[in-house]
Design a protein around this motif. Sequence first.
Motif, mmCIF file in Angstrom:
data_model
loop_
_atom_site.group_PDB
_atom_site.id
_atom_site.type_symbol
_atom_site.label_atom_id
_atom_site.label_comp_id
_atom_site.label_asym_id
_atom_site.label_seq_id
_atom_site.Cartn_x
_atom_site.Cartn_y
_atom_site.Cartn_z
ATOM 1 N N PRO A 129 0.821 -1.221 0.000
ATOM 2 C CA PRO A 129 0.000 0.000 0.000
ATOM 3 C C PRO A 129 0.851 1.265 0.000
ATOM 4 N N LYS A 130 0.253 2.338 -0.485
ATOM 5 C CA LYS A 130 0.854 3.670 -0.420
ATOM 6 C C LYS A 130 0.019 4.528 0.537
ATOM 7 N N THR A 398 5.701 8.042 -0.861
ATOM 8 C CA THR A 398 4.844 7.545 -1.934
ATOM 9 C C THR A 398 5.608 7.719 -3.241
#
Length: 399
Positions: A129-130, A398
């Motif tokens: 996930p980001k 990110t």
Amino acid sequence: MTSSTPTPYPFEWTPLMEVPGRLRGLHERARVDVRLPSGDTAVLVTRYADVRKLLSDARLSKNLVRPGVARISKDNDIFVDPEFDNDPPHHTARRRLVTRAFTARRIELLCPFAQSVTDELLDAMASGPKPADLNEALAFPLPILVICKLLGVPADDRERFRGLVDGFLSVTKLPPEEVGECRRGLWTYLGDLIEAKRANPGEDLISSLIKVRDEDDGRLSEHELHVWTQSLLIAGYATTACQIGTGTAVLLHRSDLFEQVRDDLSLVESTVEELLRTQLIGSSVGTLRYALEDIELSDGSVLAAGTSVLLSKESANTDPAVFDDPFTVDIRRTENHHMTFGAGIHYCVGAALARMELQVATETLLRRFPGIRLAVPAAELRRGLGGFMEGFSEVPVTW
């Protein structure tokens, strides 16, 4: 500032992404009186020339079990061991035995392993996930896995030993009861590991140190074997992990520098060295010494016998007499003889290992994630205060 009003030390990390502003102008005097987290006072030596010279000066003792020596922490006798002689000639001879096992060849053979681990960690980050916390995705697991491989620590034990080490390195972060539990737990764990390796030796560093201990006329005592194993384990993990996370955060914050090194990976080596110079992730509390005699400094002032002394590597690394424009991060700096790894008889035996890991982590991250950026404003990052290491607690990214 006068000797009657010592300044609190470690210095506050302001500005957040730069070396502490309190270092500016500090070199006008060769010494500054400081108050440690314990409440005790000490003298901080500020200038590069003095620090470098004194790191090898036998008149400064690293044996701190003596009346009147300042304590770093009131809750943790960190690095104080009455059974371990840190001074020459005894320490010098024992260090020589240890470095025989800690060879450049051994580090060279670890490089492909470090690259493989980095690739696997970044594969997992890419598919996860980001945003991701770079500390947990790369900065901490990489040095842990590499030092476990080097020393022969079972990889399944890494989270256990990480918690024990974090407690061992507490200055004000944890209550004394928890610090004591971690110190005892780490000592017991390493003792069991040494005995297991003695029964079934391998190609790892602990097995090599045991061989030095058992076959070299007992010149390395069992207690010294234990302490050296503990020291290598801590130094090989904590400092490198904090430097990877915090140094990368600084680089991402400075988009102009990030773009330069991303677009020219030949700059990785000089970038790593400059971040080591300017982004120390801890203070110089580990350089606490005791003056056995009067010692004159470069400005003519004297460290009186009986003085507790800190040799400030962060101040030495920003000394304008040695470094041009010392408070500017210059990733193209070529003359960069910083003292982040110390100097002289106590120069970090793991410096080559740390440099290798930092270069592998930095180059691979920038190559794999050319669009990586901080996922939060830099002002929201928080340093993990109260421990021997003060890197950022989390580095959300990110891409």
